[in-house]
Design an enzyme around this catalytic site. Structure first.
Site, PDB file in Angstrom:
ATOM      1  N   GLY A   1       6.096   4.966   2.132  1.00  0.00           N
ATOM      2  CA  GLY A   1       6.600   4.515   0.838  1.00  0.00           C
ATOM      3  C   GLY A   1       7.820   3.625   0.917  1.00  0.00           C
TER       4      GLY A   1
ATOM      5  N   MET B   1       0.662   3.779   1.805  1.00  0.00           N
ATOM      6  CA  MET B   1       0.871   4.322   3.147  1.00  0.00           C
ATOM      7  C   MET B   1       1.819   3.470   3.988  1.00  0.00           C
ATOM      8  SD  MET B   1      -2.728   3.219   4.941  1.00  0.00           S
ATOM      9  CE  MET B   1      -2.140   3.618   6.587  1.00  0.00           C
ATOM     10  N   TYR B   2       2.210   2.267   3.514  1.00  0.00           N
ATOM     11  CA  TYR B   2       3.067   1.381   4.306  1.00  0.00           C
ATOM     12  C   TYR B   2       4.475   1.953   4.404  1.00  0.00           C
ATOM     13  CZ  TYR B   2      -0.429  -2.357   4.122  1.00  0.00           C
ATOM     14  OH  TYR B   2      -1.570  -3.114   4.266  1.00  0.00           O
ATOM     15  N   PRO B   3       5.221   1.631   5.513  1.00  0.00           N
ATOM     16  CA  PRO B   3       4.906   0.668   6.571  1.00  0.00           C
ATOM     17  C   PRO B   3       4.061   1.277   7.688  1.00  0.00           C
ATOM     18  CG  PRO B   3       7.094   1.523   6.916  1.00  0.00           C
ATOM     19  CD  PRO B   3       6.598   2.151   5.643  1.00  0.00           C
TER      20      PRO B   3
ATOM     21  N   ALA C   1       0.859  -1.191   0.000  1.00  0.00           N
ATOM     22  CA  ALA C   1       0.000   0.000   0.000  1.00  0.00           C
ATOM     23  C   ALA C   1       0.888   1.231   0.000  1.00  0.00           C
ATOM     24  CB  ALA C   1      -0.925   0.011   1.215  1.00  0.00           C
TER      25      ALA C   1
END
Length: 263
Positions: free
Chosen positions: A179, A168-170, A166
Site C-alpha cells: 500500500g 499490492m504495490y510496491p 495496485a
C-alpha cells in the site's frame, strides 16, 4: 689528491680555467660564464669541451628576463603531460562523448513524445487517455517518495494523463510495504486537479499467500466482498473518492503459485 665517498665514483679534478673564490671553493658556472662573456671569451672553455662537460656548463638562462618559473612549469606541463593524464585522456573523451549523446537522445525523445503522443478513448467510456501509461510498482521500494513525485510531475507535464497502481504495490510484495505506492500517489494527487488525472488500480486475484491484503481472510479471491474491501482501502490510501479504472490483478506464476477457484 681527492677523496671519494663510499658507493660513489671520485670526482675528476676541475680544469685550471675554473677559478675559485676566497674560500677555495669552485665558483658557480653561471658566474664563470658571465665573467667570460664580459671579457669577450668563449662561454665554454676548450678544456671543458675536451672533457665532455660542455653541455652541462653551456646551459644558459632564458634571454627573456620576464620568463618566470610559473611559465616554465606551465610549458613543461603542456609539452610533456604526465603518463596518468595521457592514459586517462581517451577515457575522459569517451565519457564526455557518451554524456553528450545521451543528452541529445533524451531531448530528441522528449520532442518526439510531445509531437506524437496520441490520445484514445478508453473502451466505451468517455475517458480520453494517452497512449502511454505511467507504471508505479517501484514507488516505495526502489524509489523514494520524492523520486516518485518527481516522476509523476514530469510525466504529466509531458502529456501523460493516466497512471496505473495496485493494492499490492510496491514489488516485491510484502506485508511491511503493501500500500505504500498508493500513499505516495495520494499525497501527490492532493496538489493536482482530480479531473486531470485518470487513476487506474487493481484488485488482487486469487492468492493464499497475500492474506494480509484482507481483514481476517484465509484466502484472497475475486468476489463481491473482496472487491468492496479492496476498493474502500484503495480510496483511503489514494485520498480520492472515485477510481477511473478498476482491473483484476493476477500474480506471476513463477513467483506466486495460483490455484483456480472452484465452487
Amino acid at each position: 689528491m681527492f677523496c671519494a665517498v663510499a658507493g660513489r665514483p671520485p670526482h675528476p679534478p676541475l680544469p685550471a680555467s675554473v677559478t675559485r673564490n676566497s674560500r677555495n671553493q669552485p665558483r658557480r658556472a653561471s658566474s664563470v660564464l658571465s665573467r667570460r662573456r664580459r671579457q669577450g671569451q668563449p662561454s665554454i672553455p676548450p678544456s671543458y669541451l675536451a672533457a665532455g662537460r660542455g653541455a652541462e656548463v653551456g646551459r644558459q638562462r632564458p634571454r627573456n628576463r620576464n620568463f618566470s618559473m610559473q611559465q616554465m612549469a606551465l610549458s613543461a606541463f603542456v609539452t610533456t603531460p604526465s603518463s596518468s593524464y595521457s592514459n586517462n585522456l581517451p577515457r575522459l573523451t569517451a565519457c564526455r562523448s557518451q554524456r553528450w549523446h545521451a543528452r541529445r537522445l533524451r531531448s530528441q525523445v522528449r520532442a518526439q513524445a510531445q509531437q506524437e503522443l496520441q490520445y484514445k478513448k478508453l473502451g466505451d467510456s468517455d475517458l480520453l487517455i494517452s497512449e502511454i501509461t505511467l507504471g508505479t510498482m517501484t514507488f516505495g521500494e526502489q524509489n523514494t517518495e520524492k523520486e516518485a513525485h518527481d516522476m509523476l510531475s514530469y510525466s504529466f507535464d509531458q502529456g501523460i494523463n493516466i497512471l496505473d497502481t495496485a493494492e499490492m504495490y510496491p514489488v516485491p510484495t510484502k506485508k511491511e510495504t503493501q500500500g505504500r505506492t498508493d500513499l505516495y500517489i495520494g499525497r501527490w494527487m492532493q496538489s493536482k486537479p482530480r479531473d486531470k488525472v485518470i487513476l487506474a488500480t487493481k484488485v488482487s486475484g486469487y492468492s493464499e499467500r497475500s492474506t494480509y491484503l484482507r481483514d481476517n481472510a484465509e484466502v484472497v479471491r475475486v468476489d463481491a466482498a473482496n472487491i468492496k474491501e479492496s476498493v474502500e482501502k484503495s480510496l483511503s490510501r489514494l485520498s480520492t473518492d472515485y477510481i477511473d479504472l478498476l482491473q483484476i490483478h493476477w500474480y506471476v506464476i513463477s513467483v506466486f503459485p495460483m490455484k483456480p477457484h472452484t465452487e
